[in-house]
Design a protein around this motif. Structure first.
Motif, mmCIF file in Angstrom:
data_model
loop_
_atom_site.group_PDB
_atom_site.id
_atom_site.type_symbol
_atom_site.label_atom_id
_atom_site.label_comp_id
_atom_site.label_asym_id
_atom_site.label_seq_id
_atom_site.Cartn_x
_atom_site.Cartn_y
_atom_site.Cartn_z
ATOM 1 N N ARG A 63 62.695 25.661 92.985
ATOM 2 C CA ARG A 63 63.734 26.669 93.237
ATOM 3 C C ARG A 63 63.313 27.691 94.284
ATOM 4 O O ARG A 63 64.149 28.187 95.037
ATOM 5 N N LYS A 104 67.759 23.365 78.107
ATOM 6 C CA LYS A 104 68.651 23.479 79.271
ATOM 7 C C LYS A 104 68.360 22.349 80.242
ATOM 8 O O LYS A 104 67.215 21.964 80.427
ATOM 9 N N ARG A 144 67.583 21.932 83.425
ATOM 10 C CA ARG A 144 67.170 22.654 84.633
ATOM 11 C C ARG A 144 66.830 21.723 85.788
ATOM 12 O O ARG A 144 66.909 22.108 86.952
ATOM 13 N N TYR A 169 69.864 24.102 89.503
ATOM 14 C CA TYR A 169 70.445 25.404 89.892
ATOM 15 C C TYR A 169 69.304 26.404 90.031
ATOM 16 O O TYR A 169 68.140 26.055 89.846
ATOM 17 N N HIS A 183 80.325 35.070 82.479
ATOM 18 C CA HIS A 183 79.070 35.546 83.048
ATOM 19 C C HIS A 183 78.536 36.670 82.162
ATOM 20 O O HIS A 183 79.212 37.680 81.983
ATOM 21 N N THR A 192 75.908 39.595 81.444
ATOM 22 C CA THR A 192 75.031 40.451 82.247
ATOM 23 C C THR A 192 74.763 41.775 81.525
ATOM 24 O O THR A 192 75.260 42.000 80.413
ATOM 25 N N GLU A 200 78.780 48.465 89.225
ATOM 26 C CA GLU A 200 78.510 47.849 90.529
ATOM 27 C C GLU A 200 79.321 46.549 90.690
ATOM 28 O O GLU A 200 79.904 46.289 91.750
ATOM 29 N N GLY A 203 82.149 42.999 92.934
ATOM 30 C CA GLY A 203 82.210 41.615 92.485
ATOM 31 C C GLY A 203 80.826 41.087 92.167
ATOM 32 O O GLY A 203 79.848 41.828 92.187
ATOM 33 N N SER A 237 77.629 38.949 93.050
ATOM 34 C CA SER A 237 76.889 38.427 94.206
ATOM 35 C C SER A 237 75.727 37.581 93.700
ATOM 36 O O SER A 237 75.245 37.790 92.594
ATOM 37 N N ARG A 278 69.328 34.928 94.297
ATOM 38 C CA ARG A 278 69.489 33.482 94.322
ATOM 39 C C ARG A 278 70.520 33.078 95.373
ATOM 40 O O ARG A 278 71.126 33.924 96.009
ATOM 41 N N ARG A 338 68.891 37.960 78.534
ATOM 42 C CA ARG A 338 67.659 38.085 79.324
ATOM 43 C C ARG A 338 67.567 39.472 79.953
ATOM 44 O O ARG A 338 66.497 39.906 80.357
ATOM 45 N N LYS A 339 68.706 40.151 80.051
ATOM 46 C CA LYS A 339 68.761 41.430 80.766
ATOM 47 C C LYS A 339 69.117 42.606 79.870
ATOM 48 O O LYS A 339 68.941 43.757 80.240
HETATM 49 C C1 HQG Z 1 73.747 40.650 88.528
HETATM 50 C C2 HQG Z 1 68.683 31.441 84.121
HETATM 51 C C3 HQG Z 1 74.778 44.392 90.491
HETATM 52 C C4 HQG Z 1 74.124 39.487 87.645
HETATM 53 C C5 HQG Z 1 69.960 31.886 83.406
HETATM 54 C C6 HQG Z 1 72.791 39.106 87.063
HETATM 55 C C7 HQG Z 1 71.059 31.412 84.313
HETATM 56 C C8 HQG Z 1 74.925 42.153 90.093
HETATM 57 C C9 HQG Z 1 71.791 39.518 88.142
HETATM 58 C C10 HQG Z 1 70.434 31.460 85.685
HETATM 59 C C11 HQG Z 1 75.927 42.022 91.073
HETATM 60 C C12 HQG Z 1 71.142 38.355 88.841
HETATM 61 C C13 HQG Z 1 70.954 32.613 86.506
HETATM 62 C C14 HQG Z 1 76.333 43.181 91.753
HETATM 63 C C15 HQG Z 1 75.564 40.096 90.221
HETATM 64 N N1 HQG Z 1 75.728 44.338 91.432
HETATM 65 N N2 HQG Z 1 74.355 43.335 89.804
HETATM 66 N N3 HQG Z 1 77.278 43.154 92.706
HETATM 67 N N4 HQG Z 1 76.296 40.723 91.132
HETATM 68 N N5 HQG Z 1 74.718 40.940 89.589
HETATM 69 O O1 HQG Z 1 68.766 36.016 87.026
HETATM 70 O O2 HQG Z 1 73.169 34.721 86.388
HETATM 71 O O3 HQG Z 1 66.440 29.873 82.332
HETATM 72 O O4 HQG Z 1 69.560 35.863 89.423
HETATM 73 O O5 HQG Z 1 75.074 39.867 86.669
HETATM 74 O O6 HQG Z 1 70.039 31.393 82.108
HETATM 75 O O7 HQG Z 1 71.424 36.164 85.189
HETATM 76 O O8 HQG Z 1 66.031 30.269 84.753
HETATM 77 O O9 HQG Z 1 71.178 35.443 87.620
HETATM 78 O O10 HQG Z 1 72.520 39.801 85.879
HETATM 79 O O11 HQG Z 1 71.518 30.131 84.030
HETATM 80 O O12 HQG Z 1 67.004 28.120 83.954
HETATM 81 O O13 HQG Z 1 72.514 40.261 89.098
HETATM 82 O O14 HQG Z 1 69.023 31.618 85.465
HETATM 83 O O15 HQG Z 1 68.370 30.103 83.866
HETATM 84 O O16 HQG Z 1 70.252 37.759 87.935
HETATM 85 O O17 HQG Z 1 70.913 33.811 85.738
HETATM 86 P P1 HQG Z 1 69.837 36.237 88.034
HETATM 87 P P2 HQG Z 1 71.755 35.094 86.169
HETATM 88 P P3 HQG Z 1 66.852 29.559 83.721
#
Ligand code: HQG
Length: 182
Positions: A18, A66, A68, A80, A101, A103, A110, A115, A117, A121, A139-140
């Motif tokens: 990745r 998962k 992955r 992904y 989604h 979060t 934000e 929206g 982003s 990634r 996770r967050k």
């Molecule tokens: C947030 C793991 C502020 C978004 C997971 C997220 C998933 C914003 C964070 C996969 C934003 C990015 C991906 C904006 C998005 N302003 N925050 N405009 N737009 N965000 O980790 O989706 O176990 O890159 O809400 O389970 O949390 O690694 O993405 O919280 O499937 O296989 O920015 O990774 O899988 O966080 O997770 P990430 P994600 P694995």
């Protein structure tokens, strides 16, 4: 081999496929594939993975909760999560009418303004079901918020969706007009 820590192996394979293939002298093709032989060779040169074999990669994928990574013919790829500079081309497809989604609360204002982003990634990651979105959000944030994306409206306005796995969908970005707090 029965001594393999498959969780740890999965994390390092994810890191290689990745985020940092060059650290392993690997080159991803446009869909993210690398020859398994090259990945094994690179891992054999590390201290931790001198004895892993193709079967270990297969068990790693099977044992994971998962999907992955996937193996096809003689290649392996991350499904992904990519952050490599060259954008991995994913297959466009029509998702269910709603995707979710999960979060952190902190990000809500934000996201409502700008929206979703991809942040660090290549794609925004969306979940097919609320349960999965909740796990992603956890996770967050202990009590994550779940956002619902109206994919039908988004597609009408030109937003594209791409296949990840059975539970994960990808998009380039999601404008806030298609997002609601669930
Ligand atoms: C947030 C793991 C502020 C978004 C997971 C997220 C998933 C914003 C964070 C996969 C934003 C990015 C991906 C904006 C998005 N302003 N925050 N405009 N737009 N965000 O980790 O989706 O176990 O890159 O809400 O389970 O949390 O690694 O993405 O919280 O499937 O296989 O920015 O990774 O899988 O966080 O997770 P990430 P994600 P694995």
């Amino acid at each position: 081999s029965n001594k393999v820590n498959y969780t740890k192996l999965s994390k390092e394979v994810s890191y290689a496929l990745r985020h940092a293939p060059w650290e392993y002298e690997l080159e991803l093709d446009k869909n993210g594939w690398v020859p398994i032989a090259q990945l094994l060779q690179a891992f054999h040169e590390t201290a931790d993975w001198q004895n892993i074999e193709l079967d270990d990669l297969k068990v790693m994928i099977e044992k994971s909760e998962k999907k992955r990574h996937e193996i096809k013919e003689n290649s392996i790829r991350a499904v992904y999560g990519h952050s490599v500079p060259m954008k991995i081309i994913k297959e466009e497809a029509i998702p269910p009418k709603f995707l979710y989604h999960g979060t952190a609360h902190n990000f809500l204002s934000e996201i409502e303004k700008n929206g979703l982003s991809p942040m660090s990634r290549q794609y925004v990651h969306l979940s097919e079901d609320i349960e999965t979105a909740n796990l992603v959000g956890k996770r967050k944030d202990k009590t994550p918020i779940i956002l619902a994306i109206n994919t039908e409206n988004a597609r009408e306005k030109g937003v594209k969706f791409y296949l990840g796995n059975e539970k994960v969908w990808l998009a380039d970005s999601i404008p806030s007009e298609f997002i609601e707090v669930f």
